[in-house]
Design a protein around this motif. Sequence first.
Motif, PDB file in Angstrom:
ATOM      1  N   ALA A  75       2.265   1.783  -3.344  1.00 50.54           N
ATOM      2  CA  ALA A  75       1.187   2.331  -4.338  1.00 50.54           C
ATOM      3  C   ALA A  75       1.026   3.827  -4.163  1.00 50.54           C
ATOM      4  N   VAL A  76       0.989   4.442  -3.058  1.00 53.65           N
ATOM      5  CA  VAL A  76       0.899   5.782  -2.773  1.00 53.65           C
ATOM      6  C   VAL A  76       2.173   6.599  -3.353  1.00 53.65           C
ATOM      7  N   ASP A  82       0.812  -1.160  -0.282  1.00 60.81           N
ATOM      8  CA  ASP A  82       0.074  -0.128   0.115  1.00 60.81           C
ATOM      9  C   ASP A  82       0.806   1.166   0.055  1.00 60.81           C
ATOM     10  N   HIS A 101       4.274   5.435  -5.500  1.00 60.83           N
ATOM     11  CA  HIS A 101       4.438   5.400  -7.037  1.00 60.83           C
ATOM     12  C   HIS A 101       3.684   6.394  -7.719  1.00 60.83           C
ATOM     13  N   LYS A 102       2.293   6.787  -7.287  1.00 56.36           N
ATOM     14  CA  LYS A 102       1.407   8.012  -7.636  1.00 56.36           C
ATOM     15  C   LYS A 102       2.339   9.254  -7.642  1.00 56.36           C
ATOM     16  N   LYS A 103       3.096   9.407  -6.362  1.00 59.32           N
ATOM     17  CA  LYS A 103       3.394  10.747  -6.135  1.00 59.32           C
ATOM     18  C   LYS A 103       4.914  11.018  -6.620  1.00 59.32           C
ATOM     19  N   TYR A 104       5.700   9.986  -6.608  1.00 57.53           N
ATOM     20  CA  TYR A 104       7.258  10.218  -7.055  1.00 57.53           C
ATOM     21  C   TYR A 104       7.626   9.434  -8.236  1.00 57.53           C
ATOM     22  N   ASP A 105       8.662   9.641  -8.732  1.00 63.30           N
ATOM     23  CA  ASP A 105       8.962   8.642  -9.757  1.00 63.30           C
ATOM     24  C   ASP A 105       9.756   7.556  -9.457  1.00 63.30           C
ATOM     25  N   GLU A 106      10.169   6.793 -10.524  1.00 65.80           N
ATOM     26  CA  GLU A 106      10.710   5.419 -10.224  1.00 65.80           C
ATOM     27  C   GLU A 106      11.747   5.423  -9.149  1.00 65.80           C
ATOM     28  N   LEU A 118      10.751   4.953  -5.698  1.00 63.47           N
ATOM     29  CA  LEU A 118      10.277   3.747  -5.439  1.00 63.47           C
ATOM     30  C   LEU A 118      11.386   2.633  -5.207  1.00 63.47           C
TER      31      LEU A 118
END
Length: 878
Positions: A836-837, A833, A839-844, A847
């Motif tokens: 997932a958050v 979880d 990944h939406k807010k930052y780049d690879e 992550l």
Amino acid sequence: MKKVAGVVNYVRHQANQLYQSPNRTLEILEVFWDFSRRYFYALAFWSLFSAKLLHLFAHLYSLPLSKFILWGPSFFFQDVAILLLFRILVQKTSGFIAVTCALIVFPFSLIVSGMAAANFSVYVFTGSEIHWRQAKTFTGDAAALRTLLSGLTGFLIGEALLVAGALFTARPIHRFVGGVLHVLAWPCRWMLTRLRPCVGPLLQRFPKRSHTLPDPRLYEQIHLEDDYLNDSEDDDDDFLLDPLGHNVSENRRSTDRLIPRVLVLGFVFLAVTLRLLRPSEPVYLYLSGTLPLASLFEGGHRNSPVDISGLPPYQFTYLAGQDSLHIPPSWDWMPKDAGPGFEDWKPKLPNANESVHYSPQTNPLHISNLQQPVLESIQGVLADGSVKIKHVVLLKLESARADTFPVRKDSFLYNRIAETYDNGEIPKEVQDRIANLTRTAEFLTGFPSGFQHNDTLHAGHKAYGGLSASNAYTTSTYTLKSLAGTLCGVTPLVADFNREWEHHIYQPCLPHVFEMLSNQKGITSDTEDFTRWPWHSIWMQSVTEGYDNQDKLTPVLGFKDKYTKEIIESPEAKHYPVKSEEVNYYGYADTELREYISDAIDDAERDHKRLFLSHLTGTTHHPWGLPNNTYEQILGSTKGHNEDLNRYLNAVGFQDKWLTEIMGILEEKGVANETLLVMAGDHGLSLPNDGGITPYDNPHVGSFAVPIVLAHPQLPALEISAPVISDQIVPTILDLLIESNSLSKKATKPAKDILSLYEGQSLIRPLIQEQNGMQDWQFTVMNTGGSWLAVRSAARPQYRLVIPLVNDVEWRFSDLSTDPHELKPISRFNLADLAAVIHKKYDEEVLQWLFDAAYVTNWWVGENWARYRFHPQNQGGE
């Protein structure tokens, strides 16, 4: 007030009856049960539901909103089941049944109300809930119990609210839950009604049950002004004891209507369905846990240190099979009977697993900078002999936030103070107080505070000299673990509370090293060359050593001589009696040690010994008491936590003046130019940020950032801006002693060999933040040790990850580059979880950093346990 008076009169009357006729105890207990069962049930009702609501509120943002809404009703399943069961027990009964129910319900209600009130108090004052698995540690510790008593006011307020709520809502709650049970019993009654023709003849063989009324004389002389104690039958149908409905009252029949049945049965069906369909994840079990079972089923260590389910399986295998334990190196200078701290070098150990030692060469995470040259700015003074280090004084500063060393103008802390004044303007006289609050910290670090000073304090010098880290974290936010990290150059044991003393601290601590150096050839007191003098290590603190087995930890760290609260208040103490009263629940003000510090220096100089003096300060610990309660007003308002913050800042100012006194003692004894003065915070404090008065289970960055200073008047003032951690203090001290030629030739070789053992990089050399694709990972064991672990990397210090080690706390990610005060960290109960958050807010790249941090930490915790020879499965709940 009429109800309260009625209760008081009734209890007084029954006590009098019992005193006059002891043989009527059972009858009186029945009457007391008849009157009080509603109240104790309401007390349990409010305790369970208030605790659950606080529990869910504390973790409101730890699940995606969709999951919280979807599974929310199932989180109350255990609480509702217990309350329904206890509603059966508080029916109107008599005789042995009444006594049995009373013996179950009374203690249960009192215990859960006490637990709920305690949890309320801890949450208000610390911002976190109680972890009940840890509570057992406090039961046998007198100092710990005094700590708990500091929250007594909050506990009493919480308990009073529960008692008042139960007192005024006992009857409606009792009736409401009884109605729910009546609806739930309807299917049974319906079925039994259909079976009545069959079972009726059998039931007629048994006499009809009747209530036994208490002796009417028990009600004599009771005069109440209302009917609060009137035990009418309007809510006491025996809806389960009489399933055929012989005694159903008219009022109860309202629950036989369609709408109540649809609502109750529909909600029960929904809750049961959601509970059956709910995923079997630990987070849901934790959120749905009821208070009475918290100490039995809460958290607990996993077989795998970190739950990394959700981690992509590819590319995360580079640490598989790696470990850092190896046969210790063979050194010709090592005596055959290796002393304390060097037990791993003793020959023929019976257990082969105890014949290994931590090896940085085999540690895949280790990055060494010892091959780098000394920093150019200090090379000259170290090489030409200007820097002489005869003595080392190490000060462990209690609750020292980095931004209080020193307090700077226009900083977060300064602006936090300004917010407490109208229009955000700090009065001139208060600005002057702030400007002079941490003058010595400003002098020692050389960091500009932004304030103008017109006096000649510190002889007009701007900086004392030495190395000051401006981006330093502690190895642990728990004081006693932080001591092991700072004095032994290790990361503390990942386990709750002070357990290091009973396990294998995997590196020699500084007192051990100095004792080993004192045992080398040519070391003698019969010389004027101080580099050949033996070392003498002393531990000092004006507070108790009785908290959490510290008295056992101190000798394990290598200190044979010590001065603590228990010693200085003894009539046999040299400077007895103590000059002042205790300032907090741990002991006396730090200044009670001034004569003992002075004596230690005199003794060392007279006996030709090199002094290693370690001192833990205590005055800056909650509740920040000062001698004679001499506080200045710094904040403009006392609302919320402002009064606590005002006391804390005054204690910070007191500690700063204490540092001035210590420096004055060094000057007075003529050893200031030959003493390395080391200062490090044990942990920070998030009080200015979120009101936290302790770092207990508090992952806020304010609990982690601490000052680290190695001061010497012959060194130039140098700021270390790279990210560092306090396990680098030991290798830096040894490196300074070696590079300044402050050790004898015979002791230099052993010192270099020992220096090569440590994980941390030396601060007097260029720091390497990443090497061969491996980042310099820095771990902090959070207070109390076994629940959370914080990690950052020196290569990307803007990212912080707090990782749960048990099932009842969250993953927590923060980006300090955009949120330096962690106002909006991202928290989730599992890695998937959280990823997932992010990944939406930052780049690879971010992550990837998250996954790397999780993977590395999972490997490292197992390594930590192996180095300490710690086995969680054998620790009785660890």
